[in-house]
Design a protein around this motif. Structure first.
Motif, PDB file in Angstrom:
ATOM      1  N   ILE A 373      78.149 -97.175 -78.102  1.00 18.48           N
ATOM      2  CA  ILE A 373      77.912 -96.649 -79.450  1.00 18.48           C
ATOM      3  C   ILE A 373      76.425 -96.723 -79.793  1.00 18.48           C
ATOM      4  O   ILE A 373      75.832 -95.746 -80.274  1.00 18.48           O
ATOM      5  CB  ILE A 373      78.735 -97.433 -80.493  1.00 18.48           C
ATOM      6  N   GLN A 377      73.969 -93.600 -80.667  1.00 14.16           N
ATOM      7  CA  GLN A 377      73.302 -93.554 -81.967  1.00 14.16           C
ATOM      8  C   GLN A 377      71.794 -93.381 -81.797  1.00 14.16           C
ATOM      9  O   GLN A 377      71.162 -92.591 -82.500  1.00 14.16           O
ATOM     10  CB  GLN A 377      73.604 -94.824 -82.760  1.00 14.16           C
ATOM     11  N   TRP A 385      83.704 -89.705 -81.578  1.00 16.12           N
ATOM     12  CA  TRP A 385      84.245 -90.806 -80.781  1.00 16.12           C
ATOM     13  C   TRP A 385      85.766 -90.776 -80.889  1.00 16.12           C
ATOM     14  O   TRP A 385      86.326 -90.816 -81.985  1.00 16.12           O
ATOM     15  CB  TRP A 385      83.721 -92.143 -81.268  1.00 16.12           C
ATOM     16  N   SER A 387      89.406 -92.432 -79.192  1.00 13.51           N
ATOM     17  CA  SER A 387      89.964 -93.521 -78.379  1.00 13.51           C
ATOM     18  C   SER A 387      91.133 -93.025 -77.548  1.00 13.51           C
ATOM     19  O   SER A 387      92.088 -92.449 -78.078  1.00 13.51           O
ATOM     20  CB  SER A 387      90.432 -94.679 -79.276  1.00 13.51           C
ATOM     21  N   SER A 416      88.762-100.652 -81.549  1.00 18.82           N
ATOM     22  CA  SER A 416      87.800 -99.541 -81.610  1.00 18.82           C
ATOM     23  C   SER A 416      87.439 -99.220 -83.056  1.00 18.82           C
ATOM     24  O   SER A 416      86.266 -98.994 -83.387  1.00 18.82           O
ATOM     25  CB  SER A 416      88.381 -98.302 -80.919  1.00 18.82           C
ATOM     26  N   HIS A 420      83.533 -99.702 -84.419  1.00 16.45           N
ATOM     27  CA  HIS A 420      82.799 -98.570 -84.993  1.00 16.45           C
ATOM     28  C   HIS A 420      82.346 -98.889 -86.413  1.00 16.45           C
ATOM     29  O   HIS A 420      81.186 -98.643 -86.781  1.00 16.45           O
ATOM     30  CB  HIS A 420      83.668 -97.308 -84.977  1.00 16.45           C
ATOM     31  N   SER A 425      79.332 -96.710 -87.364  1.00 11.99           N
ATOM     32  CA  SER A 425      79.872 -95.537 -86.692  1.00 11.99           C
ATOM     33  C   SER A 425      81.290 -95.300 -87.214  1.00 11.99           C
ATOM     34  O   SER A 425      81.721 -95.940 -88.172  1.00 11.99           O
ATOM     35  CB  SER A 425      79.855 -95.754 -85.175  1.00 11.99           C
ATOM     36  N   ARG A 426      82.011 -94.401 -86.568  1.00 17.01           N
ATOM     37  CA  ARG A 426      83.364 -94.095 -87.034  1.00 17.01           C
ATOM     38  C   ARG A 426      84.204 -93.596 -85.867  1.00 17.01           C
ATOM     39  O   ARG A 426      83.759 -92.736 -85.102  1.00 17.01           O
ATOM     40  CB  ARG A 426      83.323 -93.022 -88.123  1.00 17.01           C
ATOM     41  N   LEU A 427      85.408 -94.141 -85.729  1.00 17.76           N
ATOM     42  CA  LEU A 427      86.347 -93.595 -84.764  1.00 17.76           C
ATOM     43  C   LEU A 427      86.894 -92.294 -85.337  1.00 17.76           C
ATOM     44  O   LEU A 427      87.558 -92.294 -86.373  1.00 17.76           O
ATOM     45  CB  LEU A 427      87.488 -94.578 -84.493  1.00 17.76           C
TER      46      LEU A 427
END
Length: 517
Positions: A373, A377, A385, A387, A416, A420, A425-427
């Motif tokens: 990640i 970034q 992203w 999973s 996950s 994130h 971040s974000r799944l």
């Protein structure tokens, strides 16, 4: 698009072809002339790979540029955190699954899951089916031993037959033509279902859901009650909107479902790659040419963990396409390799272009995902992203049956999401192997655990996968509720109404032993 790229530049000899298929040699004309003349009424010489490819190049596209660009536009919303990506279907799709009931059951399951996700996440869901082309499978070994004889491994219906004999397992290029026609039939049936209102949402509490499967087989009363509550609440909400005049005609009449597969067979994918006009809506506010190359075998294609070499033929082929693409990211992917790969396939850093499908395993995700990640970034690539909690969690149950445990699947997804969130971040989605097939009131029994409490001793009841084990109907809804619960908790800062389902899934522990996938 790169100016030095063509759909066939991967054939230049510079790029090794991973998971290549070696077709048996055909007899030369001299060998045929020296052999006894066959009966012309029963003999037909097999087409060569080149002859098959020549036929495929003349056949119509399976999907259109407009559909592909619509998906990429939807995926751009996922990349921005404005939607969620649900992708699922069979591990190895068979030609035999190309029938109305199988197709409708798989679509029904995706629609049921998306309903739960929409209600819980309060986000649109982009639905992508592993369907209409998932006929090839990479294998770790080219051969296997069956009853003391070494035979080629099953590589998927577009390569050879599952029947365990030397003759049936010989690769046959004519299967690529069969793959095309089965993909086309599947795609056409999906379109006809959607056009006829199959994916419509209920607009009143008394209206039947056209895509809903019978639920008598669901063994968990809590799961069934939770699902029916969501359907009832959504129906009442839509009925209220209709009463006050807030619903626009057509706005909720149907849902889009896109098709995807792993683009393993490069000769097949190249034959179906066409230079087409880029739709006007996809050229707005961007320096986009009027025409581009589209792989028309599916809306979304991905590169597998075994074919993502930076100098390999698959990466070379993928880099020039306008399709949205996926890349499997596993434990063997170095962080600098991932960044270099993104620079090759997404030099313009286009939102919706690349989906990174992480597949580490529940025991490795917390160690490996954060570094990937952070590297992405820092690179500035606006990826999605996603999973894949299936491929890193394959185990062997007693007796050697390949399986997966819901505890591990849930753990990898849950970890996950949290990783994130902790890194800003974000799944953005999940990638699942699943099936909605129900026969005689019984779902498939291939993965252990879930709200139906499927134990190892039950795996033999309906284990029907021709490759890896799939989630069944109930287990798939379990995952949807788990995702809904997790994202509600993130949004509200407290557990959701369905968090007890998550707790039960997480509490069950696997007893199966590790198996190298």
């Amino acid at each position: 698009m790169a100016t030095d790229w063509t759909p066939t530049s991967w054939k230049s000899g510079q790029f090794p072809v991973g998971q290549a298929v070696a077709y048996p040699p055909q007899l030369s004309q001299a060998e045929l002339d020296s052999s006894p003349a066959p009966d012309p009424a029963t003999f037909r010489r097999k087409l060569t790979e080149a002859q098959v490819v020549a036929q495929l190049e003349q056949l119509p596209p399976i999907v259109s540029a407009t559909e592909i660009e619509r998906l990429k536009q939807s995926l751009a919303a996922v990349a921005k955190g404005e939607a969620f990506l649900l992708q699922g279907g069979d591990c190895a799709e068979l030609f035999a699954y190309c029938n109305a009931e199988s197709i409708e059951h798989r679509l029904s399951l995706l629609l049921s899951m998306s309903l739960i996700l929409i209600w819980g996440m309060k986000l649109p869901v982009v639905r992508v089916a592993r369907m209409g082309g998932q006929y090839a499978k990479p294998r770790s070994s080219p051969t296997e031993i069956y009853e003391g004889q070494e035979i080629p491994s099953f590589r998927g219906d577009n390569v050879n037959s599952f029947t365990p004999s030397l003759a049936s397992r010989l690769p046959d290029p004519e299967r690529l033509l069969s793959a095309y026609f089965h993909s086309s039939a599947t795609s056409n049936h999906v379109r006809s279902l959607l056009a006829s209102g199959f994916a419509s949402l209920p607009t009143s509490h008394s209206e039947a859901v056209p895509w809903s499967l019978p639920l008598e087989h669901v063994r968990s009363p809590e799961l069934l009650a939770s699902y029916e509550e969501i359907v009832r609440n959504l129906s009442e909400a839509l009925e209220f909107i209709g009463v006050v005049g807030g619903r626009k005609e057509g706005a909720l009449d149907s849902a889009e479902i896109f098709l995807s597969h792993e683009a393993l067979m490069l000769e097949y994918e190249t034959a179906l790659t066409r230079k087409l006009n880029v739709p006007a809506f996809a050229r707005r506010d961007r320096n986009v040419p009027e025409q581009g190359y589209y792989c028309t075998s599916a809306h979304f294609i991905w590169i597998g963990d075994r074919t993502r070499s930076l100098t390999g033929a698959h990466v070379e082929f993928f880099r020039g396409l306008r399709n949205p693409i996926g890349i499997k990211v596993g434990p063997s992917m170095a962080t600098d390799e991932l960044v270099r790969l993104l620079a090759i396939v997404d030099p313009d850093k286009e939102p919706g272009r690349v989906t990174l499908i992480s597949r580490y395993g529940a025991d490795k995700v917390e160690t490996l995902l954060p570094g990937h990640i952070k590297a992405v970034q820092a690179s500035g690539h606006p990826v999605i992203w996603q999973s894949d909690p299936m491929h890193g969690n394959t185990k062997s149950a007693p007796g050697g049956i390949k399986t997966r445990h819901m505890h591990n699947i849930v753990s990898e997804i849950s970890a996950s999401i949290k990783i994130h969130a902790s890194l800003g971040s974000r799944l953005g989605g999940v990638h699942l192997e699943l099936t909605g097939d129900v026969k005689d009131g019984q779902s498939v029994t291939e993965c252990i655990g879930g709200s139906m409490e499927l134990g190892e001793e039950m795996l033999g009841l309906r284990f029907e996968s021709y490759c890896d084990p799939r989630l069944n109907f109930e287990q798939s809804l379990d995952i949807a509720f788990m995702l809904s619960s997790q994202f509600q908790a993130l949004r509200r800062g407290r557990p959701s109404a369905h968090s007890n389902i998550l707790e039960e899934l997480s509490a069950s522990r696997p007893s199966s032993v590790d198996r190298k996938p």
